[in-house]
Design a protein around this motif. Sequence first.
Motif, PDB file in Angstrom:
ATOM      1  N   GLU A   1      -1.726  10.183   6.690  1.00 28.90           N
ATOM      2  CA  GLU A   1      -1.234   9.194   5.731  1.00 28.90           C
ATOM      3  C   GLU A   1       0.093   9.655   5.141  1.00 28.90           C
ATOM      4  N   ILE A   2       1.087   8.772   5.227  1.00 32.08           N
ATOM      5  CA  ILE A   2       2.418   9.069   4.698  1.00 32.08           C
ATOM      6  C   ILE A   2       2.936   7.873   3.912  1.00 32.08           C
ATOM      7  N   TRP A   3       4.034   8.083   3.213  1.00 30.60           N
ATOM      8  CA  TRP A   3       4.714   7.013   2.496  1.00 30.60           C
ATOM      9  C   TRP A   3       5.647   6.283   3.448  1.00 30.60           C
TER      10      TRP A   3
ATOM     11  N   ASN B   1       0.836  -1.201   0.000  1.00 28.17           N
ATOM     12  CA  ASN B   1       0.000   0.000   0.000  1.00 28.17           C
ATOM     13  C   ASN B   1       0.870   1.249   0.000  1.00 28.17           C
ATOM     14  N   ASN B   2       0.427   2.258  -0.739  1.00 30.21           N
ATOM     15  CA  ASN B   2       1.209   3.485  -0.860  1.00 30.21           C
ATOM     16  C   ASN B   2       1.086   4.413   0.340  1.00 30.21           C
ATOM     17  N   HIS B   3      -0.083   4.488   0.941  1.00 30.48           N
ATOM     18  CA  HIS B   3      -0.305   5.413   2.047  1.00 30.48           C
ATOM     19  C   HIS B   3      -0.615   4.639   3.322  1.00 30.48           C
TER      20      HIS B   3
ATOM     21  N   TYR C   1       7.477   3.883  -5.404  1.00 35.05           N
ATOM     22  CA  TYR C   1       6.676   5.076  -5.677  1.00 35.05           C
ATOM     23  C   TYR C   1       6.918   5.739  -7.026  1.00 35.05           C
TER      24      TYR C   1
ATOM     25  N   TRP D   1       8.320  14.632   4.478  1.00 37.17           N
ATOM     26  CA  TRP D   1       8.270  15.431   3.256  1.00 37.17           C
ATOM     27  C   TRP D   1       8.411  16.907   3.599  1.00 37.17           C
TER      28      TRP D   1
ATOM     29  N   ASN E   1       3.415  10.373  -8.674  1.00 33.77           N
ATOM     30  CA  ASN E   1       4.278   9.995  -7.551  1.00 33.77           C
ATOM     31  C   ASN E   1       5.764  10.119  -7.881  1.00 33.77           C
TER      32      ASN E   1
END
Length: 123
Positions: A29-31, A13-15, A95, A44, A101
């Motif tokens: 929500e973060i990477w 999952n990306n987030h 990503y 970020w 992304n």
Amino acid sequence: MNNEIALKYIESNNHIGIKAGTERDTFLEIWMVIVEDRIFARSWGFAERSWYNTFVKNPVGEIQCGDEIFKIKAEIPADENGLMEKINDAYLSKYTSTEHNKKYAVRIIEEAHIEKTMEFILL
């Protein structure tokens, strides 16, 4: 077993939801990436009230993987055996599948963001 659930979720999952410290009510929500079965994220933004700076002051928090919530301890990792380069590679691998992304993935491996790398240890 719980560790496997979290690692698989983060890998696919990306987030990922995160709560830094004990005062936040909602998940941000973060990477996140997995390297050598360890969980990492990079900040970020550089705001004083960021999740990263909150963890520096108070290393406890939670991550949310779907319906599961895991308690974590945050640590600034040492760059052992090229760890930061492996984290860079993980970000680029995970990503860059979309143009949207990709521009952020290329920037998150720059030195300013590398300096804001945090490891999350599942408790």
